[in-house]
Enzyme design. Sequence first.
Site, PDB file in Angstrom:
ATOM      1  N   ASN A  54      22.946 -52.935 -19.781  1.00 28.63           N
ATOM      2  CA  ASN A  54      22.049 -53.861 -19.094  1.00 28.63           C
ATOM      3  C   ASN A  54      21.358 -53.194 -17.911  1.00 28.63           C
ATOM      4  OD1 ASN A  54      22.808 -55.855 -20.878  1.00 28.63           O
ATOM      5  ND2 ASN A  54      24.096 -56.961 -19.433  1.00 28.63           N
ATOM      6  N   ARG A 384      13.574 -59.768 -34.125  1.00 29.88           N
ATOM      7  CA  ARG A 384      14.598 -58.731 -34.250  1.00 29.88           C
ATOM      8  C   ARG A 384      15.433 -59.097 -35.471  1.00 29.88           C
ATOM      9  NH1 ARG A 384      14.414 -56.247 -29.221  1.00 29.88           N
ATOM     10  NH2 ARG A 384      13.974 -57.625 -27.452  1.00 29.88           N
ATOM     11  N   ARG A 414      10.794 -55.569 -27.673  1.00 27.39           N
ATOM     12  CA  ARG A 414      11.159 -54.417 -26.848  1.00 27.39           C
ATOM     13  C   ARG A 414      12.400 -53.694 -27.374  1.00 27.39           C
ATOM     14  NH1 ARG A 414      11.550 -56.701 -21.798  1.00 27.39           N
ATOM     15  NH2 ARG A 414       9.371 -56.320 -21.357  1.00 27.39           N
ATOM     16  N   HIS A 444       7.506 -64.983 -30.859  1.00 27.54           N
ATOM     17  CA  HIS A 444       8.932 -65.056 -30.565  1.00 27.54           C
ATOM     18  C   HIS A 444       9.601 -66.207 -31.312  1.00 27.54           C
ATOM     19  CE1 HIS A 444      12.446 -65.577 -27.680  1.00 27.54           C
ATOM     20  NE2 HIS A 444      12.495 -64.291 -27.970  1.00 27.54           N
ATOM     21  N   TYR A 477      26.089 -64.140 -30.951  1.00 23.81           N
ATOM     22  CA  TYR A 477      25.271 -65.008 -30.113  1.00 23.81           C
ATOM     23  C   TYR A 477      25.480 -66.466 -30.525  1.00 23.81           C
ATOM     24  CZ  TYR A 477      22.385 -60.887 -28.836  1.00 23.81           C
ATOM     25  OH  TYR A 477      21.932 -59.683 -28.374  1.00 23.81           O
ATOM     26  N   ARG A 573      22.200 -69.076 -18.617  1.00 24.81           N
ATOM     27  CA  ARG A 573      23.093 -67.931 -18.787  1.00 24.81           C
ATOM     28  C   ARG A 573      22.725 -66.746 -17.899  1.00 24.81           C
ATOM     29  NH1 ARG A 573      21.374 -63.264 -21.687  1.00 24.81           N
ATOM     30  NH2 ARG A 573      20.729 -64.573 -23.420  1.00 24.81           N
ATOM     31  N   HIS A 601      22.990 -68.106 -26.200  1.00 25.14           N
ATOM     32  CA  HIS A 601      21.602 -67.796 -26.526  1.00 25.14           C
ATOM     33  C   HIS A 601      20.779 -69.019 -26.917  1.00 25.14           C
ATOM     34  CE1 HIS A 601      18.350 -65.698 -28.941  1.00 25.14           C
ATOM     35  NE2 HIS A 601      18.399 -64.933 -27.875  1.00 25.14           N
TER      36      HIS A 601
END
Length: 697
Positions: A54, A384, A414, A444, A477, A573, A601
């Site tokens: 991170n 993704r 990304r 997205h 997730y 979160r 998530h």
Amino acid sequence: MPHAPAPGESCAPELFLSRELAALEFNFRVLAMARDPQVPLLERLRYLSIVANNLDEFFEVRVAMLKHHHYYGSASPGPDGIPSGELLARIRARVLDLVAEQYATWQDDLSPRLEAEGICILPRSRWSKRQHAWLRGYFEHEVLPVLSPLGLDPAHPFPRILNKTLNIAVVLKGRDAFGHEGHMALVRAPRSLPRIIRVPAEVSGPGEHFVFLAELLHAFVDLMFPGFKVLGSHQFRVTRNSELMVEEAEVDNLARALTEELVGRGYARPVRLQIGTDCPKAITRMLIENFDLDEADVYRCDGPVNIIRAGLIYDWLDRPELKFPRFTPRIPASMEASRNKFEVIAQRDVLLHHPYESFAAVIDLLRQATQDPNVLAIKQTLYRAGEDTPLVDLLVDAARNGKDVTVVIELRARFDEEANIRLATRLQEAGVQVVYGVVGFKTHAKMMLIVRREGAGLRRYVHLSTGNYHQANSKLYTDIGLMTANEEIGEDLHKIFQQLSGLGPTISLKRLLHSPFTLYKSVVAKIERETANAKAGRSARIVAKLNALNESHVIEALYRASQAGVEIDLIVRGACTLRPGLAGISERIRVRSIVGRFLEHSRVYWFANDGEPEIYCASADWMERNLMRRIEVAFPILDPELAARVYDETLANTLADNTQAWLLGSNGRYARATPGDAPAHNAQQTLLDKLCASTAK
């Protein structure tokens, strides 16, 4: 005392927390998992690695862009009003705290506990003679032939150093074969070399023994420079700006432009230098000058500079007693009982709550669609997906089986850009119509549309989700997925796909909220409706579960709602820039964060609506980028029973958590919730017990 603004006014900067500092605070909560003795030991090691990962991304993106704008004088303060120079200084101070805790956790806690369990990460000072001999042989045969040590002199200037790679600066004394005096050399560890070496049991005896590659390079550095005396060797690692700068409006082919841009990403402008604590000032100064950095960009590490690699040990070891108990995700009974998934969905909506319920239900639906002769078309978004997902194989099969298959792939996801370009190429070669989304707006939304002939007409089957079509992530997730044959939702989704593939005009939707068009306005309008209800004495409440919250106008609307008497619970979160608990402004707003076994998530918005509650699940956080600059979808849960289930499992259950919840204070810091005299309640474990078949407790 600052006040919440009227509609159309702006809040005082003091009412906002810094987005960057809020993001850093999340990593302290993750690090707390690495420090928690109640968490299984190898999981603690994994959390330590997650913090390092991170931090890498934080510097590659957030700090990199902040420094870029600061350097060129184009930085303008965010809603918090903090000038870029001051913000960079505050970021550094907080990162230093985080790094100190990170390495103290590694040195003083995790390493000794791992060793007590027979898992030894060996520094070279503790190698036995037998280990030393084996490691020397390994170095000579497996490592040395791959290395290209570089002496620094006018003919060999400081080389380009790839982003996030391990390097060693070596101080030398002596002359080379040409009579040149040696002073300094660099050893770059190619990415082909493993960063951690597993020492065989026949060499080390019982237990598991590991050595970081950096330790190996330090121990045998003299073998790389025969004829020289090595006076010192010092590890370092540089982090570079990884934000791609493709101007979409100025390129003819986005995939080709991104491919070209990716070639140079690893050598973009440096933003952080990590060095060992023992690195001398002279070496540090040399590195700073060659990377064109400042002292403030240097972070000293009391251990491996690439500590992120410790996470490999978690993957390698089969020690179930040191990991979270295994569990088997449930498949909804209706989907498991029937071979015909379309019949099930036609009769009633199906809800999936991952990871407690299996992503296999989505795979099974698509698999049936690829084989069903009545299915005419399949449309899907991929943000993704992972390179080993069976979804891609099924989409290829569908195209080869004569279905009209359209896939919207977001190439600019990304750090997944290269994988998505390869994915797009593979699909195109199979005859799938691939769309790269919309210029200026990342796609997205997570959505799939299947068009099926039934009788004399066509029927649309829909899957919508808060999470990506990524099978591995679906096990880690928490996300909500909905399968439905609702005609209005199907029609809405058809219009959105038409708009994405055909660059169509603005559309009017009946059920879905659609960013960048109606989602932002709808969220603000629903907050304002709760505000009006509270002022009129009607029931008013808002509960929202998000990954992040930073959109200033939404925050201002929440402040006004709080002042009007609306009770607001926010489950955020990650980064939250709203300040809860301010007298007269946000005292009715409570913010909590859950950090546990799974990464929270799912995005869920709930509005009391004077006794007729509305609940939406979404791909979008309440962030400026999601609401303004992305293609996003929020979908209602229309079945009352399923709506109640979403509320209970994602909102009420999480608000009751008193073991893994963190409560945000108005100063931007978090305090961990404790049960006190109440029974302990772990929201994630509650759902594991309710929905899954665990193999162990």
